[in-house]
Motif scaffolding. Structure first.
Motif, PDB file in Angstrom:
ATOM      1  N   VAL A 146       0.653  -1.311  -0.320  1.00 16.55           N
ATOM      2  CA  VAL A 146       0.365  -0.170   0.024  1.00 16.55           C
ATOM      3  C   VAL A 146       1.014   1.239   0.045  1.00 16.55           C
ATOM      4  CG1 VAL A 146      -1.721   1.360   1.657  1.00 16.55           C
ATOM      5  CG2 VAL A 146      -1.829  -0.889   1.184  1.00 16.55           C
ATOM      6  N   TYR A 147       0.781   2.200  -0.868  1.00 18.67           N
ATOM      7  CA  TYR A 147       0.857   3.732  -1.200  1.00 18.67           C
ATOM      8  C   TYR A 147       0.616   4.389   0.256  1.00 18.67           C
ATOM      9  CZ  TYR A 147       3.439   7.643  -2.498  1.00 18.67           C
ATOM     10  OH  TYR A 147       4.259   9.331  -2.825  1.00 18.67           O
ATOM     11  N   ASP A 148      -0.520   4.726  -0.135  1.00 12.17           N
ATOM     12  CA  ASP A 148      -1.765   5.347   0.220  1.00 12.17           C
ATOM     13  C   ASP A 148      -2.596   5.281   0.760  1.00 12.17           C
ATOM     14  OD1 ASP A 148      -2.419   5.923  -2.234  1.00 12.17           O
ATOM     15  OD2 ASP A 148      -1.053   8.318  -2.258  1.00 12.17           O
ATOM     16  N   ILE A 200      -6.541  -1.636  -9.528  1.00 18.55           N
ATOM     17  CA  ILE A 200      -5.721  -1.922 -11.187  1.00 18.55           C
ATOM     18  C   ILE A 200      -5.448  -3.282 -10.214  1.00 18.55           C
ATOM     19  CG2 ILE A 200      -4.194  -2.315 -12.089  1.00 18.55           C
ATOM     20  CD1 ILE A 200      -3.803   0.251 -12.329  1.00 18.55           C
ATOM     21  N   GLU A 201      -5.601  -4.731 -10.687  1.00 23.88           N
ATOM     22  CA  GLU A 201      -5.829  -6.525  -9.748  1.00 23.88           C
ATOM     23  C   GLU A 201      -4.910  -6.675 -10.948  1.00 23.88           C
ATOM     24  OE1 GLU A 201      -9.330  -8.382 -11.054  1.00 23.88           O
ATOM     25  OE2 GLU A 201     -10.749  -7.064  -8.956  1.00 23.88           O
ATOM     26  N   VAL A 224      -1.566  -7.634  -2.665  1.00 18.65           N
ATOM     27  CA  VAL A 224      -1.173  -6.460  -1.314  1.00 18.65           C
ATOM     28  C   VAL A 224      -0.496  -7.526  -0.302  1.00 18.65           C
ATOM     29  CG1 VAL A 224      -1.508  -4.797  -0.102  1.00 18.65           C
ATOM     30  CG2 VAL A 224      -2.461  -5.005  -2.112  1.00 18.65           C
ATOM     31  N   ASN A 225       0.880  -7.999  -0.300  1.00 10.55           N
ATOM     32  CA  ASN A 225       1.426  -9.430   0.815  1.00 10.55           C
ATOM     33  C   ASN A 225       2.284  -8.362   1.567  1.00 10.55           C
ATOM     34  OD1 ASN A 225       2.191 -11.227   1.498  1.00 10.55           O
ATOM     35  ND2 ASN A 225       2.004 -12.522  -0.272  1.00 10.55           N
ATOM     36  N   ASP A 226       1.831  -9.129   2.890  1.00 11.08           N
ATOM     37  CA  ASP A 226       3.019  -8.535   3.564  1.00 11.08           C
ATOM     38  C   ASP A 226       4.382  -9.225   3.384  1.00 11.08           C
ATOM     39  OD1 ASP A 226       1.620  -6.057   4.575  1.00 11.08           O
ATOM     40  OD2 ASP A 226       0.931  -7.856   6.353  1.00 11.08           O
ATOM     41  N   LEU A 235       5.704  -1.765   3.426  1.00 12.01           N
ATOM     42  CA  LEU A 235       5.362  -0.719   3.574  1.00 12.01           C
ATOM     43  C   LEU A 235       3.964  -0.125   4.331  1.00 12.01           C
ATOM     44  CD1 LEU A 235       6.816   0.422  -0.210  1.00 12.01           C
ATOM     45  CD2 LEU A 235       7.573   0.558   2.322  1.00 12.01           C
ATOM     46  N   ARG A 236       2.908  -0.739   5.049  1.00 10.47           N
ATOM     47  CA  ARG A 236       2.341   0.238   4.891  1.00 10.47           C
ATOM     48  C   ARG A 236       1.523   0.456   6.615  1.00 10.47           C
ATOM     49  NH1 ARG A 236      -2.163  -4.785   3.510  1.00 10.47           N
ATOM     50  NH2 ARG A 236      -1.758  -5.548   5.728  1.00 10.47           N
TER      51      ARG A 236
END
Length: 348
Positions: A146-148, A200-201, A224-226, A235-236
């Motif tokens: 995640v960026y924002d 976007i997938e 989205v993967n930690d 980055l989240r």
């Protein structure tokens, strides 16, 4: 008349007698694509046995870059086949004029070869073209975080053969850039980031495969993967936007557990009190804040030479979201996430 012809013959003979190196084209492409890296091979023959090397000097070329300082040489009998790699940069391009010199104990005359105009073709690709023209292109690893609130950041590592990989560029992305590049045109490796819309997938793009003479598609699934795929970290930030609602729900569950204990007199229902209370305490603990010096670089990733997307204009107190090695993850005032070096923090 006879005397004039004789003098002319002697003059021409002397010119050829002094010529110690002959140069010609052995291989040049019939057509090239703008952005393509291609080889040009020169065929050299020396009439002198004792020499150290053949040196080349280029001039009067346009629309291309010469990528090699020294040629790749193959010797077959008395002939030397010297290959230079060049990149087409414009729609109109011309091979350079070449002057070849013998590197020898005594001075000899040089010889020259005039450059030729190239037949340049310009591609007309779709919007998802990556600006990559290569013999081959491979995605090695990638990660999405995640960026924002509205964007994800995708970081990927790719390799390419016979390619100016630094020309990579995508259309319709929020931000993009090179994190690192290694190797050369023959075998290059790049770490690149793109910031894209959360909707976007799958991020799909194309490159032009020179061996297939056609476009080839590549796709990065947006998951989205930690989990880290390399040396990167999550980055989240912790999402606090709904913490108050979560605390009310947990409190309601705890209150319901208390009522059940009063009615049924079973202490088993204590679990409905203890767990929600622990959760409420955890949410209530304030996140640690750190002091950031004026002029501090905010990095996109926690790695050396990462992209700097912001520089602080004054001293800031920001929320600390985590840390990796010599970097601290911070939440900016615009809710974006960045990384600062430990050395750029100041005492509260």
């Amino acid at each position: 008349m006879i005397k004039t012809l004789l003098l002319t013959f002697i003059f021409i003979s002397s010119l050829f007698a002094n010529k110690v190196i002959y140069l010609s084209y052995d291989e040049i492409p019939n057509r090239v694509i703008k952005g393509e890296i291609f080889p040009v091979t020169y065929k050299a023959l020396s009439t002198v046995k004792n020499f150290d090397d053949i040196l080349y000097e280029f001039s009067n070329h346009n629309g291309l870059k010469i990528l090699d300082e020294a040629p790749q040489r193959v010797q077959r009998g008395k002939y030397y086949y010297d290959t230079f790699h060049m990149e087409v940069t414009q729609n109109n391009a011309r091979l350079p004029d070449v002057e070849a010199f013998l590197m020898a104990p005594r001075d000899y005359n040089s010889t020259s070869l005039q450059g030729k105009k190239l037949n340049v073709i310009t591609l007309n690709p779709n919007k998802n073209f990556s600006n990559i023209i290569a013999n081959n292109f491979n995605l090695q690893e990638y990660k999405t975080t995640v960026y924002d609130a509205t964007h994800n950041i995708v970081i990927f590592v790719a390799s390419a053969q016979n390619c100016d990989i630094e020309q990579m560029h995508f259309n319709d992305v929020y931000k993009q850039g090179i994190e690192s590049v290694s190797g050369n045109y023959d075998e290059a490796k790049i770490t690149y980031f793109i910031i894209i819309d959360k909707k976007i997938e799958n991020f799909s793009f194309s490159y032009f495969n020179l061996l297939k003479n056609d476009y080839t598609q590549a796709t990065i699934p947006i998951i989205v993967n930690d989990d880290s795929v390399s040396t990167q970290s999550d980055l989240r930030p912790r999402d606090q936007s709904h913490d108050t609602i979560k605390m009310y729900i947990a409190a309601a569950i705890a209150f319901a557990g208390f009522i059940l204990i009063l009615i049924r007199r079973k202490y088993l229902y204590l679990v409905f009190i203890i767990l929600p209370l622990i959760y409420i305490i955890n949410l209530a603990i304030p996140q640690k804040r750190i002091c950031i010096k004026e002029g501090t670089a905010i990095y996109l990733l926690p790695v050396e030479n990462s992209t700097i997307f912001e520089t602080t204009q004054t001293q800031y107190h920001l929320t600390k979201e985590g840390e990796v090695q010599n970097f601290i993850k911070v939440k900016l005032t615009n809710n974006k996430i960045g990384w600062v070096k430990n050395e750029d923090t100041c005492a509260y």
